[in-house]
Write an enzyme that holds these catalytic residues in place. Structure first.
Site, PDB file in Angstrom:
ATOM      1  CE  LYS A 227      -3.225   2.631   2.987  1.00  0.00           C
ATOM      2  NZ  LYS A 227      -4.156   2.614   4.136  1.00  0.00           N
TER       3      LYS A 227
ATOM      4  CG  ASP B  34      -5.748   7.924   4.312  1.00  0.00           C
ATOM      5  OD1 ASP B  34      -6.680   8.473   3.685  1.00  0.00           O
ATOM      6  OD2 ASP B  34      -5.911   6.936   5.065  1.00  0.00           O
TER       7      ASP B  34
ATOM      8  CE  LYS C   4      -6.894   8.791   7.690  1.00  0.00           C
ATOM      9  NZ  LYS C   4      -7.467   7.698   8.478  1.00  0.00           N
TER      10      LYS C   4
ATOM     11  CG  ASP D  39      -2.096   5.362   4.831  1.00  0.00           C
ATOM     12  OD1 ASP D  39      -1.937   4.335   5.523  1.00  0.00           O
ATOM     13  OD2 ASP D  39      -3.186   5.676   4.314  1.00  0.00           O
TER      14      ASP D  39
ATOM     15  CG  ASP E 166     -10.152   7.347   6.392  1.00  0.00           C
ATOM     16  OD1 ASP E 166      -9.067   7.339   5.764  1.00  0.00           O
ATOM     17  OD2 ASP E 166     -10.238   7.598   7.606  1.00  0.00           O
TER      18      ASP E 166
ATOM     19  CD  GLU F  38      -6.763   5.065   2.298  1.00  0.00           C
ATOM     20  OE1 GLU F  38      -7.775   5.168   3.022  1.00  0.00           O
ATOM     21  OE2 GLU F  38      -5.627   4.892   2.769  1.00  0.00           O
TER      22      GLU F  38
ATOM     23  NE  ARG G  55     -10.692  -1.449   3.904  1.00  0.00           N
ATOM     24  CZ  ARG G  55     -11.275  -1.574   5.092  1.00  0.00           C
ATOM     25  NH1 ARG G  55     -12.411  -2.251   5.220  1.00  0.00           N
ATOM     26  NH2 ARG G  55     -10.743  -1.037   6.160  1.00  0.00           N
TER      27      ARG G  55
END
Ligand code: BES
Ligand code: MN
Ligand code: ZN
Length: 502
Positions: free
Chosen positions: A272, A277, A284, A295, A354, A356, A358
């Site tokens: 990833k 993010d 967030k 991230d 959020d 994202e 996956r």
């Protein structure tokens, strides 16, 4: 940091600082007189130099406890630093790794630029080979600090680190182990330096460039694609995440193809790489949002691991796929309620923008399989829930295949990293069923790390696969004696060892 392995009588070592490890030798609780800590150096002169202070009872040799002696009697070294390992009977290689890191981090702020360490002789549970490797890793990892953007930065790095073994040591395996440790430690630090970069400096495109530079330097095959390729491959999930950002995505592919290896497994490493993010439209809260530059730690772990793999040359083919994007709110951003079609053809109802990670991984996993991966491992700062479940102590590991996972467990014994196996299961899969599409991208409050893993499982399908959720461990908030606060580089060592098991 320059690293060397040398052989000489310990009293003869000329150095600013000679480090030696010590352990608490008390075996039974409540034994009458507490024995003095033992010095792990087979050398009478060194033992003599430390004898008085060890006998005094002032120093307990607790894990990473340090004690400094100036002008130690009988030694050519200017200083003798004793570093504790805790209870002798419980010493593991990981303790040695940390103690060596503590020695380096002792030297750094004191302006000591060069040090030597006596190879500790511990016992059959920690053979010199393992120890030689852990020493190199501990020193290199300990030397890293995340202060590169301070304009008044004084580089306090240790310039030269020497491991000194007795002349009678079995040199060949020790040299091999030390050399491996240098490669792995430097690769872990490469990962850390990438994770440390802020989102404005390290965009998906820049991450792609850094990966390509690394690949070129160590002789890996590589491709860095962007928007067009995502469309061509019909990566609707990956694209959805990146569509709200002014920064184009990067699909980074690294290939390790050892000569003469034409059959057998192909290992697929999927990372990833969210360079920032914000949460997207499901934005967030601002508290701690700045941390979300890390991230991309899973992707960076794969870049570091591929560097080590290229240099260690295991006899197995490996492909890495890193999905890099920025998750932003914007007029073009994807929205809750949207339905996206992933590369595999599965339709995904977006419930929360959020979740994202996956999404990008779903397409990364499908692509790794298309490129021929027979076994998969992914790493991601995927869920806050993994930190709730396991604390900031263990990272989470999931797998659909016991044989594949048992190799990973063996790898952990070498890497010293802590991962805890978490469950998959149909009940978790039920939580991400969608009314409108095949699956939805969140499964509610309960078991968040497990439902996220089940989401990835939908794309890994029956291909043997391990998922590493490193959200809780990829960033360290407080400096420890052996490692600086900031990016940890977690998972690099374990992934490399897992690859080498094939
Ligand atoms: N990048 C975060 C997970 C994360 C949290 C990493 C804390 C490091 C520290 C991920 O993209 C995320 O936002 N996950 C959500 C999922 C939820 C919306 C289902 C989370 O964990 O809250
Ligand atoms: Mn997120
Ligand atoms: Zn994220």
């Amino acid at each position: 940091m320059q690293t060397e392995l040398t052989y000489s009588p310990f009293a003869e070592i000329e150095t600013e600082l000679l480090a030696v490890l010590a352990a608490d030798s008390q075996t039974a609780k409540g034994a009458e007189a507490k024995p003095a800590p033992v010095l792990l150096a087979a050398d009478e002169v060194v033992k003599k130099a430390a004898e008085a202070v060890l006998r005094s009872g002032e120093y307990k040799a607790a894990a990473n406890e340090t004690l400094l002696l100036h002008s130690p009697a009988g030694l050519k070294a200017r200083r003798l630093l004793i570093v504790g390992l805790g209870k002798l009977a419980k010493v593991k290689t990981q303790g040695v790794r940390n103690a060596v890191g503590a020695a380096v981090r002792y030297a750094k702020p004191r302006g000591i630029r060069e040090l030597a360490l006596i190879l500790p002789e511990i016992g059959p549970a920690t053979p010199p080979r393992e120890v030689g490797r852990a020493v190199a890793e501990g020193a290199i990892v300990g030397d890293f600090d995340a202060d590169t953007y301070k304009s008044d930065r004084k580089d306090m790095s240790v310039e030269r680190f020497r491991l000194v073994a007795a002349e009678t040591a079995d040199q060949e395996p020790l040299e091999a182990a030390f050399g491996e440790g240098v490669i792995v430690g430097e690769s872990q630090n490469l990962t850390r330096s990438l994770v440390n970069e802020p989102g404005n400096k390290l965009t998906p495109t820049v991450l792609g460039q850094r990966a390509a530079e690394m690949a070129q330097a160590v002789g890996l095959g590589w491709d860095v694609y962007s928007t067009e390729k995502l469309h061509e491959l019909k990566m609707g999930a990956f694209w959805a995440v990146s569509q709200g950002s002014a920064e184009p995505p990067a699909l980074i592919v690294l290939r390790y193809e050892p000569e003469g290896v034409t059959d057998g497994p192909v290992l697929g490493l999927v990372g990833k790489g969210i360079t920032f993010d914000t949460g997207g439209i499901s934005i967030k809260p601002s508290d701690n949002m700045e941390k979300m530059k890390y991230d991309m730690a899973g992707g960076a772990a794969m870049i570091g691991a591929m560097r080590a793999i290229a240099l260690l040359k295991p006899k197995v083919r490996v492909i890495a796929v890193i999905c890099a994007a920025e998750n932003m709110p914007d007029g073009k951003a994807y929205k809750p309620g949207d339905v996206q079609t992933a590369m595999s053809g599965k339709t995904i109802e977006i419930v929360n923008t959020d979740a994202e990670g996956r999404l990008v991984l779903a397409d990364g996993i499908s692509y790794a399989k298309q490129l021929g991966a027979t076994h998969l491992i992914d790493a991601a700062t995927l869920t806050g829930a993994i930190g709730v479940a396991l604390g900031l102590v263990n990272a989470g590991a999931f797998s659909n295949d016991d044989e594949t996972f048992s190799r990973f467990e063996e790898a952990l014994k070498v890497s010293g990293e802590k991962f805890w196996r978490m469950p998959l299961g149909d009940e978790y899969a039920d939580q991400i069923k969608s009314d409108i599409g095949d699956i939805k991208n969140t499964g509610g409050r309960h078991g968040g790390a497990c439902t996220a893993a089940e989401f990835l499982h939908v794309f890994a399908e029956d291909t043997p696969w391990i998922h590493l959720d490193i959200a809780g461990l990829a960033w360290i908030d407080e400096t420890r004696p052996y490692i600086a606060k900031g990016p940890s580089g977690v998972a690099v060592r374990s992934i490399v060892e897992w690859v080498r098991s094939y």
